[in-house]
Write a protein that holds these residues in place. Structure first.
Motif, PDB file in Angstrom:
ATOM      1  N   TYR A  67      85.938  25.446  48.617  1.00 24.37           N
ATOM      2  CA  TYR A  67      85.525  24.364  49.504  1.00 24.37           C
ATOM      3  C   TYR A  67      86.087  24.564  50.907  1.00 24.37           C
ATOM      4  O   TYR A  67      85.382  24.426  51.902  1.00 24.37           O
ATOM      5  N   LYS A  68      87.382  24.902  50.991  1.00 27.31           N
ATOM      6  CA  LYS A  68      88.014  25.091  52.297  1.00 27.31           C
ATOM      7  C   LYS A  68      87.390  26.239  53.078  1.00 27.31           C
ATOM      8  O   LYS A  68      87.256  26.171  54.296  1.00 27.31           O
ATOM      9  N   LYS A  69      87.026  27.301  52.374  1.00 35.51           N
ATOM     10  CA  LYS A  69      86.470  28.484  53.026  1.00 35.51           C
ATOM     11  C   LYS A  69      84.961  28.395  53.231  1.00 35.51           C
ATOM     12  O   LYS A  69      84.382  29.225  53.907  1.00 35.51           O
ATOM     13  N   GLY A  70      84.319  27.400  52.626  1.00 38.39           N
ATOM     14  CA  GLY A  70      82.878  27.255  52.781  1.00 38.39           C
ATOM     15  C   GLY A  70      82.093  28.189  51.886  1.00 38.39           C
ATOM     16  O   GLY A  70      80.949  28.523  52.168  1.00 38.39           O
ATOM     17  N   ILE A  71      82.697  28.622  50.791  1.00 37.38           N
ATOM     18  CA  ILE A  71      82.049  29.548  49.866  1.00 37.38           C
ATOM     19  C   ILE A  71      81.252  28.744  48.840  1.00 37.38           C
ATOM     20  O   ILE A  71      81.721  27.759  48.299  1.00 37.38           O
ATOM     21  N   ALA A  72      80.036  29.185  48.577  1.00 42.93           N
ATOM     22  CA  ALA A  72      79.159  28.601  47.555  1.00 42.93           C
ATOM     23  C   ALA A  72      78.798  27.154  47.852  1.00 42.93           C
ATOM     24  O   ALA A  72      78.493  26.393  46.944  1.00 42.93           O
ATOM     25  N   ILE A  73      78.840  26.778  49.095  1.00 40.71           N
ATOM     26  CA  ILE A  73      78.496  25.407  49.444  1.00 40.71           C
ATOM     27  C   ILE A  73      76.987  25.201  49.365  1.00 40.71           C
ATOM     28  O   ILE A  73      76.525  24.168  48.909  1.00 40.71           O
ATOM     29  N   ASP A  74      76.220  26.178  49.811  1.00 40.39           N
ATOM     30  CA  ASP A  74      74.765  26.022  49.837  1.00 40.39           C
ATOM     31  C   ASP A  74      74.198  25.705  48.462  1.00 40.39           C
ATOM     32  O   ASP A  74      73.353  24.843  48.310  1.00 40.39           O
ATOM     33  N   ALA A  75      74.670  26.410  47.437  1.00 38.14           N
ATOM     34  CA  ALA A  75      74.138  26.206  46.090  1.00 38.14           C
ATOM     35  C   ALA A  75      74.447  24.805  45.570  1.00 38.14           C
ATOM     36  O   ALA A  75      73.600  24.165  44.950  1.00 38.14           O
ATOM     37  N   LEU A  76      75.649  24.320  45.826  1.00 39.25           N
ATOM     38  CA  LEU A  76      76.027  23.008  45.313  1.00 39.25           C
ATOM     39  C   LEU A  76      75.540  21.876  46.200  1.00 39.25           C
ATOM     40  O   LEU A  76      75.167  20.818  45.719  1.00 39.25           O
ATOM     41  N   ALA A  77      75.548  22.093  47.501  1.00 33.78           N
ATOM     42  CA  ALA A  77      75.114  21.037  48.409  1.00 33.78           C
ATOM     43  C   ALA A  77      73.611  20.810  48.295  1.00 33.78           C
ATOM     44  O   ALA A  77      73.133  19.700  48.503  1.00 33.78           O
ATOM     45  N   GLY A  78      72.871  21.853  47.969  1.00 30.77           N
ATOM     46  CA  GLY A  78      71.423  21.739  47.881  1.00 30.77           C
ATOM     47  C   GLY A  78      70.911  21.309  46.519  1.00 30.77           C
ATOM     48  O   GLY A  78      69.707  21.170  46.327  1.00 30.77           O
ATOM     49  N   ALA A  79      71.794  21.107  45.565  1.00 29.76           N
ATOM     50  CA  ALA A  79      71.371  20.735  44.213  1.00 29.76           C
ATOM     51  C   ALA A  79      70.787  19.323  44.210  1.00 29.76           C
ATOM     52  O   ALA A  79      71.371  18.390  44.750  1.00 29.76           O
ATOM     53  N   SER A  80      69.640  19.191  43.587  1.00 28.08           N
ATOM     54  CA  SER A  80      69.015  17.874  43.497  1.00 28.08           C
ATOM     55  C   SER A  80      69.668  17.064  42.384  1.00 28.08           C
ATOM     56  O   SER A  80      70.328  17.602  41.500  1.00 28.08           O
ATOM     57  N   THR A  81      69.456  15.763  42.438  1.00 29.74           N
ATOM     58  CA  THR A  81      70.005  14.895  41.400  1.00 29.74           C
ATOM     59  C   THR A  81      69.406  15.246  40.046  1.00 29.74           C
ATOM     60  O   THR A  81      70.102  15.223  39.027  1.00 29.74           O
TER      61      THR A  81
END
Length: 147
Positions: A67-81
Motif C-alpha cells: 500500500y505504501k509503495k503503491g504496488i498492486a493498487i490498480d487491481a484492488l482499487a478497480g475491483a467491482s463490488t
C-alpha cells in the motif's frame, strides 16, 4: 553508496528473488504447521498461537508495504463490488469445504461460519478497496503535478 561497493543489478535481483522464495517457503511451513496442529493433533490454540500471529503479521506487513509503495493498487482499487462478492463467496465456500473436511463440524455450524466468513471477507475487502482508491488518487495527483 554507504559501503562504497557497487553491486551488479543481476546479483541484486537474484538475491531478492531468493529472499522472496524463502519468505514464501516460511509462510507455507507456518500454514502447514497450523493445520497439522489444529486439525490432526487437536492441539489447543495456545500451542500454535505464535505461528498464527506470525502468519497474520507477515500478511499485514506485506499488505501495508504494498500500500505504501503503491504496488498492486490498480487491481484492488478497480475491483467491482460484484467481483468482491464473488471472491468472498468462493473463498467462503473453499474454507467451509476445507474446515468441514478437516474438523468434521456439523452442517449448521458450517453454515454460520460461512455467513460470518463471507461477511467479514467482503467488508475487509471493501475497506481495502476504499483505501487503495484513495491512495491511487494521491498517486495520480502527484504524477499530474510532476508534469
Amino acid at each position: 553508496m554507504k559501503n562504497g561497493k557497487m553491486e551488479d543489478e543481476r546479483i541484486l535481483l537474484e538475491t531478492r528473488k531468493i529472499q522472496s522464495q524463502a519468505y514464501i517457503g516460511i509462510v507455507y511451513i507456518l500454514i502447514i504447521s497450523i493445520i497439522v496442529q489444529q486439525f490432526l493433533l487437536k492441539a489447543p490454540f495456545a500451542q500454535y498461537a505464535v505461528e498464527f500471529y506470525i502468519l497474520i503479521g507477515c500478511g499485514m506487513y506485506q499488505m501495508i508495504s504494498d500500500y505504501k509503495k503503491g504496488i498492486a493498487i490498480d487491481a484492488l482499487a478497480g475491483a467491482s463490488t460484484k467481483k468482491i462478492w464473488l471472491r468472498a463467496l468462493l473463498a467462503g465456500g473453499g474454507s467451509v469445504i476445507f474446515l468441514g473436511f478437516l474438523s468434521g463440524m456439523e452442517v449448521h455450524n458450517l453454515a454460520v461460519y460461512f455467513m460470518f466468513f463471507v461477511a467479514i471477507f467482503f467488508l475487509v475487502h471493501l475497506l481495502i478497496r476504499a483505501f487503495y482508491r484513495k491512495k491511487q488518487t494521491i498517486i495520480d495527483k502527484q504524477l499530474d503535478d510532476d508534469f
